[in-house]
Scaffold this motif. Sequence first.
Motif, PDB file in Angstrom:
ATOM      1  N   SER A 111     -42.048  29.984 -62.821  1.00  0.00           N
ATOM      2  CA  SER A 111     -42.781  28.738 -62.568  1.00  0.00           C
ATOM      3  C   SER A 111     -41.939  27.752 -61.787  1.00  0.00           C
ATOM      4  CB  SER A 111     -43.229  28.101 -63.888  1.00  0.00           C
ATOM      5  OG  SER A 111     -44.083  28.978 -64.592  1.00  0.00           O
ATOM      6  N   SER A 112     -40.659  27.603 -62.178  1.00  0.00           N
ATOM      7  CA  SER A 112     -39.794  26.637 -61.489  1.00  0.00           C
ATOM      8  C   SER A 112     -39.576  27.047 -60.039  1.00  0.00           C
ATOM      9  CB  SER A 112     -38.459  26.508 -62.220  1.00  0.00           C
ATOM     10  OG  SER A 112     -37.770  27.750 -62.220  1.00  0.00           O
ATOM     11  N   ARG A 113     -39.431  28.346 -59.804  1.00  0.00           N
ATOM     12  CA  ARG A 113     -39.224  28.796 -58.426  1.00  0.00           C
ATOM     13  C   ARG A 113     -40.459  28.519 -57.578  1.00  0.00           C
ATOM     14  NH1 ARG A 113     -38.184  33.594 -59.517  1.00  0.00           N
ATOM     15  NH2 ARG A 113     -35.931  33.361 -59.778  1.00  0.00           N
ATOM     16  N   SER A 114     -41.639  28.743 -58.155  1.00  0.00           N
ATOM     17  CA  SER A 114     -42.878  28.493 -57.411  1.00  0.00           C
ATOM     18  C   SER A 114     -43.036  27.015 -57.081  1.00  0.00           C
ATOM     19  CB  SER A 114     -44.089  28.960 -58.225  1.00  0.00           C
ATOM     20  OG  SER A 114     -43.994  30.345 -58.480  1.00  0.00           O
ATOM     21  N   PHE A 115     -42.735  26.167 -58.087  1.00  0.00           N
ATOM     22  CA  PHE A 115     -42.856  24.731 -57.847  1.00  0.00           C
ATOM     23  C   PHE A 115     -41.853  24.257 -56.809  1.00  0.00           C
ATOM     24  CE2 PHE A 115     -41.639  20.355 -58.953  1.00  0.00           C
ATOM     25  CZ  PHE A 115     -42.850  19.724 -58.686  1.00  0.00           C
ATOM     26  N   PHE A 116     -40.623  24.791 -56.876  1.00  0.00           N
ATOM     27  CA  PHE A 116     -39.599  24.408 -55.911  1.00  0.00           C
ATOM     28  C   PHE A 116     -40.010  24.810 -54.495  1.00  0.00           C
ATOM     29  CE2 PHE A 116     -35.683  25.350 -53.558  1.00  0.00           C
ATOM     30  CZ  PHE A 116     -35.086  24.084 -53.598  1.00  0.00           C
ATOM     31  N   MET A 117     -40.583  25.997 -54.351  1.00  0.00           N
ATOM     32  CA  MET A 117     -41.043  26.442 -53.035  1.00  0.00           C
ATOM     33  C   MET A 117     -42.178  25.561 -52.526  1.00  0.00           C
ATOM     34  SD  MET A 117     -39.156  28.867 -52.010  1.00  0.00           S
ATOM     35  CE  MET A 117     -40.173  29.443 -50.649  1.00  0.00           C
ATOM     36  N   PHE A 118     -43.054  25.146 -53.470  1.00  0.00           N
ATOM     37  CA  PHE A 118     -44.159  24.270 -53.099  1.00  0.00           C
ATOM     38  C   PHE A 118     -43.643  22.942 -52.549  1.00  0.00           C
ATOM     39  CE2 PHE A 118     -47.092  20.863 -54.445  1.00  0.00           C
ATOM     40  CZ  PHE A 118     -48.173  21.186 -53.638  1.00  0.00           C
ATOM     41  N   LEU A 119     -42.632  22.382 -53.221  1.00  0.00           N
ATOM     42  CA  LEU A 119     -42.038  21.129 -52.747  1.00  0.00           C
ATOM     43  C   LEU A 119     -41.375  21.312 -51.386  1.00  0.00           C
ATOM     44  CD1 LEU A 119     -40.386  19.594 -55.958  1.00  0.00           C
ATOM     45  CD2 LEU A 119     -42.504  18.897 -54.820  1.00  0.00           C
ATOM     46  N   MET A 120     -40.707  22.420 -51.196  1.00  0.00           N
ATOM     47  CA  MET A 120     -40.035  22.685 -49.925  1.00  0.00           C
ATOM     48  C   MET A 120     -41.051  22.780 -48.784  1.00  0.00           C
ATOM     49  SD  MET A 120     -36.803  22.668 -50.291  1.00  0.00           S
ATOM     50  CE  MET A 120     -36.255  23.514 -48.815  1.00  0.00           C
ATOM     51  N   VAL A 121     -42.192  23.449 -49.054  1.00  0.00           N
ATOM     52  CA  VAL A 121     -43.227  23.576 -48.030  1.00  0.00           C
ATOM     53  C   VAL A 121     -43.792  22.207 -47.669  1.00  0.00           C
ATOM     54  CG1 VAL A 121     -45.551  24.448 -47.571  1.00  0.00           C
ATOM     55  CG2 VAL A 121     -43.832  25.943 -48.612  1.00  0.00           C
ATOM     56  N   LEU A 122     -44.055  21.370 -48.700  1.00  0.00           N
ATOM     57  CA  LEU A 122     -44.572  20.026 -48.442  1.00  0.00           C
ATOM     58  C   LEU A 122     -43.578  19.190 -47.636  1.00  0.00           C
ATOM     59  CD1 LEU A 122     -46.358  18.857 -51.707  1.00  0.00           C
ATOM     60  CD2 LEU A 122     -47.382  19.431 -49.503  1.00  0.00           C
ATOM     61  N   ALA A 123     -42.297  19.270 -48.016  1.00  0.00           N
ATOM     62  CA  ALA A 123     -41.268  18.516 -47.306  1.00  0.00           C
ATOM     63  C   ALA A 123     -41.170  18.971 -45.859  1.00  0.00           C
ATOM     64  CB  ALA A 123     -39.921  18.672 -48.009  1.00  0.00           C
ATOM     65  N   ALA A 124     -41.205  20.297 -45.650  1.00  0.00           N
ATOM     66  CA  ALA A 124     -41.146  20.823 -44.287  1.00  0.00           C
ATOM     67  C   ALA A 124     -42.352  20.375 -43.470  1.00  0.00           C
ATOM     68  CB  ALA A 124     -41.070  22.346 -44.316  1.00  0.00           C
ATOM     69  N   PHE A 125     -43.524  20.399 -44.119  1.00  0.00           N
ATOM     70  CA  PHE A 125     -44.744  19.955 -43.421  1.00  0.00           C
ATOM     71  C   PHE A 125     -44.637  18.489 -43.017  1.00  0.00           C
ATOM     72  CE2 PHE A 125     -48.900  17.897 -43.655  1.00  0.00           C
ATOM     73  CZ  PHE A 125     -49.582  18.605 -42.676  1.00  0.00           C
ATOM     74  N   ALA A 126     -44.123  17.648 -43.938  1.00  0.00           N
ATOM     75  CA  ALA A 126     -43.986  16.217 -43.633  1.00  0.00           C
ATOM     76  C   ALA A 126     -43.021  15.987 -42.469  1.00  0.00           C
ATOM     77  CB  ALA A 126     -43.519  15.457 -44.872  1.00  0.00           C
ATOM     78  N   LEU A 127     -41.907  16.738 -42.469  1.00  0.00           N
ATOM     79  CA  LEU A 127     -40.932  16.582 -41.385  1.00  0.00           C
ATOM     80  C   LEU A 127     -41.506  17.024 -40.042  1.00  0.00           C
ATOM     81  CD1 LEU A 127     -37.659  17.818 -43.153  1.00  0.00           C
ATOM     82  CD2 LEU A 127     -38.232  15.470 -42.466  1.00  0.00           C
ATOM     83  N   VAL A 128     -42.202  18.169 -40.051  1.00  0.00           N
ATOM     84  CA  VAL A 128     -42.801  18.663 -38.807  1.00  0.00           C
ATOM     85  C   VAL A 128     -43.860  17.701 -38.300  1.00  0.00           C
ATOM     86  CG1 VAL A 128     -44.220  20.496 -37.814  1.00  0.00           C
ATOM     87  CG2 VAL A 128     -42.284  21.073 -39.286  1.00  0.00           C
ATOM     88  N   TYR A 129     -44.684  17.174 -39.224  1.00  0.00           N
ATOM     89  CA  TYR A 129     -45.739  16.230 -38.826  1.00  0.00           C
ATOM     90  C   TYR A 129     -45.143  14.980 -38.212  1.00  0.00           C
ATOM     91  CZ  TYR A 129     -49.474  12.816 -39.233  1.00  0.00           C
ATOM     92  OH  TYR A 129     -50.389  11.834 -38.969  1.00  0.00           O
ATOM     93  N   ARG A 130     -44.089  14.466 -38.860  1.00  0.00           N
ATOM     94  CA  ARG A 130     -43.465  13.252 -38.329  1.00  0.00           C
ATOM     95  C   ARG A 130     -42.842  13.505 -36.962  1.00  0.00           C
ATOM     96  NH1 ARG A 130     -38.613   9.802 -41.259  1.00  0.00           N
ATOM     97  NH2 ARG A 130     -38.349   8.272 -39.588  1.00  0.00           N
ATOM     98  N   PHE A 131     -42.188  14.666 -36.811  1.00  0.00           N
ATOM     99  CA  PHE A 131     -41.560  14.990 -35.530  1.00  0.00           C
ATOM    100  C   PHE A 131     -42.602  15.099 -34.422  1.00  0.00           C
ATOM    101  CE2 PHE A 131     -40.408  18.339 -32.482  1.00  0.00           C
ATOM    102  CZ  PHE A 131     -39.283  17.761 -31.914  1.00  0.00           C
ATOM    103  N   LEU A 132     -43.682  15.835 -34.707  1.00  0.00           N
ATOM    104  CA  LEU A 132     -44.729  16.005 -33.693  1.00  0.00           C
ATOM    105  C   LEU A 132     -45.428  14.690 -33.384  1.00  0.00           C
ATOM    106  CD1 LEU A 132     -46.337  19.399 -34.786  1.00  0.00           C
ATOM    107  CD2 LEU A 132     -44.759  18.976 -32.875  1.00  0.00           C
ATOM    108  N   SER A 133     -45.632  13.860 -34.421  1.00  0.00           N
ATOM    109  CA  SER A 133     -46.296  12.579 -34.215  1.00  0.00           C
ATOM    110  C   SER A 133     -45.452  11.683 -33.321  1.00  0.00           C
ATOM    111  CB  SER A 133     -46.550  11.900 -35.554  1.00  0.00           C
ATOM    112  OG  SER A 133     -47.120  10.639 -35.369  1.00  0.00           O
ATOM    113  N   ASN A 134     -44.154  11.580 -33.609  1.00  0.00           N
ATOM    114  CA  ASN A 134     -43.253  10.760 -32.788  1.00  0.00           C
ATOM    115  C   ASN A 134     -43.164  11.294 -31.370  1.00  0.00           C
ATOM    116  OD1 ASN A 134     -42.742   9.057 -34.899  1.00  0.00           O
ATOM    117  ND2 ASN A 134     -40.829  10.052 -35.499  1.00  0.00           N
ATOM    118  N   LYS A 135     -43.130  12.621 -31.264  1.00  0.00           N
ATOM    119  CA  LYS A 135     -43.033  13.223 -29.935  1.00  0.00           C
ATOM    120  C   LYS A 135     -44.293  12.955 -29.130  1.00  0.00           C
ATOM    121  CE  LYS A 135     -41.890  17.498 -27.532  1.00  0.00           C
ATOM    122  NZ  LYS A 135     -41.558  18.921 -27.650  1.00  0.00           N
ATOM    123  N   PHE A 136     -45.452  13.018 -29.810  1.00  0.00           N
ATOM    124  CA  PHE A 136     -46.715  12.751 -29.123  1.00  0.00           C
ATOM    125  C   PHE A 136     -46.746  11.310 -28.620  1.00  0.00           C
ATOM    126  CE2 PHE A 136     -50.994  10.955 -29.391  1.00  0.00           C
ATOM    127  CZ  PHE A 136     -51.639  11.751 -28.454  1.00  0.00           C
TER     128      PHE A 136
END
Length: 340
Positions: A111-136
Motif C-alpha cells: 500500500s505504501s509503495r502504491s501511494f508513494f508512486m501515486f504522489l510521484m506521478v502527481l508531482a511529475a504531472f504538476a512539474l510538466v504542466y508548469r513547464f509547458l505552461s510557462n513555455k507556452f
Amino acid sequence: MKAFKALGKPAITAVLLGLLLMYYCPNSAFAASGGRVGGKVFSSRSSSSSSSKSYLSSPSSSSRLLSSSYSSRWLSSSSCSSQCLSDSVCKPSPLGFSGGGDGGVGVDDGSSRSFFMFLMVLAAFALVYRFLSNKFHGSVVTATEKTSVVLKLQVGLSGRARQLQRELNRIADIADTSSPKGLSYVLTETTVALLQHPDDCISGYSAVDLKRSMEDCEERFDQLSVEERGKFDEETLVNVNNIKRQRTSSQGDSGFSNEYIVITILVAAKGVHKLPVIRGSENLKEALQKLGSIPSSRILAVEVLWTPQNENDCLSEQELLEDYPLLRPLSVHDGDMGRC
C-alpha cells in the motif's frame, strides 16, 4: 528715364513679377504652419505588462495544493510513527502504516509503495504542466505581446480640403491625449475624417516597422515624429500628452489659395499589425480602416501631424515634392468605392 524704359521690357517684367510672388507667397520663403495632436503611454503599458508576467511566473494553484497536501500527509505519518515508538500498539493507518508489536514501526509495503508512486506521478504531472505552461506563455503569447509595431500613413490632399483642416483643429482642441482611450479617439476621428473626404485624396504612403522591444518601438516612434515636425517652420497648434499650445502663424494671410495639404498619422501598437502598400484609393481606404480599428488596449502612442494648419498658409507643389518624396499618386479605377 532709361531705367523706366527698361522696366517695360517683357523679360524684366517677368523677373520682377516672379520676385514679387516669391516675396508675398510664404511657400517660397517659409515652410507651412503645422498642427500636432497625440501622445504616448509606453510607461503605463510596460508596468501593466510586468505585473502580468509576475502573475504568469508564479506557481500554479494546483502545484501549491499538491505541495500542501503532500506535506500534511507526511506530517500525519510522522506523528503516527512517533506515537508508535512510545506505545506498544498502534492502530492501523488508512494510508497503509501500522504499528509493530515490539514498539517498532510496521509498514504495509504494498500500500505504501502504491501511494508513494501515486504522489510521484502527481508531482511529475504538476512539474510538466508548469513547464509547458510557462513555455507556452513565453514562446507564443509573450512573442506576440512583446512584439510591437510602428505604423506610418501619409496622405496628400488637394488644397480645397479646408473642412478637413477645421476638423483636425477641432480634434486637437477637445481631445484628451493623456490616456489610451483619448489617443484612440484621436486616431479614430482622424481616420473617419479622411474617409469622409475621398475626392480630395491625391497621394499616399504607408510603412510598417516591427520591433521586438518597447524601447526600440518608442525610439522609432520618436524618430519619425521628429522627422515630420522638422518639416514645419512653426507649430501653430499642439495638443500632446494634454499639453496644449496655440499661436497665430507669423506669416499672416498671403492672399494666395492653398495648393496642397499633407496629413501624417503615426501609431505605435502592441502586437502585429499590417498596412497595405498604397497604390490606389482602395489601398488607402483599407489602411485607414485598419488604423481606425486598432483597440485602445493595444495603443502605445499616436500622433497626427498636418500642414498647413493655418488655412491662410499655402503648401506649394515644389514643397510637397521636396518634403514628402515618398508620397505616390493614387491610381483611380472604375468601381473604386473611395473616389480619391
